[in-house]
Design a protein around this motif. Structure first.
Motif, PDB file in Angstrom:
ATOM      1  N   GLU A 103      -8.582  -4.229   0.774  1.00  0.00           N
ATOM      2  CA  GLU A 103      -9.534  -3.158   0.496  1.00  0.00           C
ATOM      3  C   GLU A 103      -8.859  -1.792   0.541  1.00  0.00           C
ATOM      4  N   VAL A 104      -7.901  -1.624   1.434  1.00  0.00           N
ATOM      5  CA  VAL A 104      -7.129  -0.381   1.476  1.00  0.00           C
ATOM      6  C   VAL A 104      -6.303  -0.232   0.202  1.00  0.00           C
ATOM      7  N   LYS A 132      -9.143  -6.518   5.122  1.00  0.00           N
ATOM      8  CA  LYS A 132      -8.912  -5.120   5.499  1.00  0.00           C
ATOM      9  C   LYS A 132      -7.790  -4.508   4.660  1.00  0.00           C
ATOM     10  N   ASN A 166     -15.779  -6.438  -5.157  1.00  0.00           N
ATOM     11  CA  ASN A 166     -16.341  -5.256  -4.500  1.00  0.00           C
ATOM     12  C   ASN A 166     -15.285  -4.176  -4.306  1.00  0.00           C
ATOM     13  N   ALA A 167     -14.060  -4.587  -4.032  1.00  0.00           N
ATOM     14  CA  ALA A 167     -12.990  -3.622  -3.754  1.00  0.00           C
ATOM     15  C   ALA A 167     -12.436  -2.982  -5.027  1.00  0.00           C
ATOM     16  N   PHE A 168     -12.169  -3.803  -6.034  1.00  0.00           N
ATOM     17  CA  PHE A 168     -11.526  -3.294  -7.253  1.00  0.00           C
ATOM     18  C   PHE A 168     -12.530  -2.898  -8.329  1.00  0.00           C
ATOM     19  N   ALA A 209      -6.859  -1.507  -2.699  1.00  0.00           N
ATOM     20  CA  ALA A 209      -7.715  -1.319  -3.867  1.00  0.00           C
ATOM     21  C   ALA A 209      -8.195   0.117  -4.042  1.00  0.00           C
ATOM     22  N   LYS A 210      -8.063   0.925  -3.004  1.00  0.00           N
ATOM     23  CA  LYS A 210      -8.462   2.330  -3.124  1.00  0.00           C
ATOM     24  C   LYS A 210      -7.563   3.097  -4.079  1.00  0.00           C
ATOM     25  N   HIS A 211      -6.393   2.567  -4.356  1.00  0.00           N
ATOM     26  CA  HIS A 211      -5.477   3.187  -5.314  1.00  0.00           C
ATOM     27  C   HIS A 211      -5.923   2.802  -6.723  1.00  0.00           C
ATOM     28  N   GLU A 212      -6.332   3.769  -7.497  1.00  0.00           N
ATOM     29  CA  GLU A 212      -6.896   3.504  -8.824  1.00  0.00           C
ATOM     30  C   GLU A 212      -5.870   2.956  -9.812  1.00  0.00           C
ATOM     31  N   ASN A 272       0.834  -1.207   0.000  1.00  0.00           N
ATOM     32  CA  ASN A 272       0.000   0.000   0.000  1.00  0.00           C
ATOM     33  C   ASN A 272       0.867   1.255   0.000  1.00  0.00           C
TER      34      ASN A 272
END
Length: 276
Positions: free
Chosen positions: A183-184, A180, A221-223, A186-189, A149
């Motif tokens: 999902e963090v 957890k 769901n995340a990506f 995956a917030k990076h596009e 991350n």
């Protein structure tokens, strides 16, 4: 619908170099070449593949590029290069003549230091990859996700893809920490994820299709459908019901997606990510 296998390997088995292939892995303790893979791809309606490095030498990269040059169904190569080399830029410039070389990977999961990817020299190498338009495959275990991350956050314009869902503990049905952290990430596009290598993270002989649903739910769901791609991890998948099992799991899950989402997953995302 074009279908691309975004993750497979070729190798000439070497008992010293390939010591990770132990006596419990007799199914893959031999050579694997394009002549072995092509009929498998044809059987399952796969139009092409991306060959990914399995050993960490420059010779490995050329070995894969030679196969790609001789076999049109090999659409791209993810090779290896020493990202910390003083002459990295010169090496990448020499590789520019190979159109099928799309990116690079380092076997981070085997490094004794979990934070290896955050070393300044390694990050300098990632920056150089980005300068030359190459992708980077992230091969890690769940405990590496917090460091991954940090890495991807430092390079928002670099294209990254996580191999094998970061190898969650499917056999033990563990979700919490992995969920957890993934999902963090995956917030990076700029980060995608390969739906690959799942069967060998489960109970090789006794897995069921439903074992994978919670993990696939979390990843999709995340990506989102626009940042996931199909990969077989052939021939490693032969340890756990092979290409047939891999297709059975992925087809079962993705059948509920829209046609557009299925097109993205089975080929569109890999074509876009690797510029195939």
């Amino acid at each position: 619908m074009l279908k691309i296998d975004s993750h497979q390997h070729f190798w000439i088995f070497d008992p010293v170099r390939d010591s990770w292939i132990d006596d419990q892995m007799l199914a893959i303790k031999r050579d694997f070449s394009p002549v072995d893979l092509l009929p498998v791809l044809q059987q399952h309606g796969i139009d092409g593949c991306v060959s990914v490095q399995a050993s960490q030498t420059n010779d490995e990269t050329m070995f894969l590029l030679d196969h790609a040059a001789a076999n049109p169904f090999v659409k791209g190569v993810v090779g290896w290069v020493n990202l910390q080399a003083d002459d990295l830029e010169d090496q990448l410039l020499q590789y520019k003549s190979y159109d099928k070389l799309k990116g690079f990977r380092h076997v981070l999961q085997s490094e004794p230091d979990d934070e290896y990817m955050l070393q300044p020299a390694f990050q300098k190498g990632i920056a150089t990859l980005g300068k030359h338009g190459y992708t980077y495959d992230i091969l890690i275990f769940p405990q590496h996700l917090p460091f991954a991350n940090q890495l991807v956050g430092n390079f928002p314009n670099q294209r990254f893809v996580v191999d094998h869902l970061a190898k969650p503990h499917i056999k033990d049905k563990k979700l919490n920490d992995w969920q957890k952290d993934i999902e963090v990430l995956a917030k990076h596009e700029n980060v995608s994820c390969k739906i690959s290598g799942m069967l060998t993270e489960a109970d090789w002989a006794n897995w069921k299709v439903d074992d994978f649903t919670p993990y696939l739910d979390i990843i999709f769901n995340a990506f989102g459908a626009g940042r996931v791609m199909f990969g077989s991890d052939w021939p490693v998948c032969l340890l756990a019901d092979g290409y047939e099992g891999t297709m059975r799991v992925t087809q079962s899950y993705t059948s509920k997606l829209s046609v557009t989402e299925q097109e993205q997953f089975w080929g569109g995302n890999a074509i876009s990510f690797y510029n195939l």
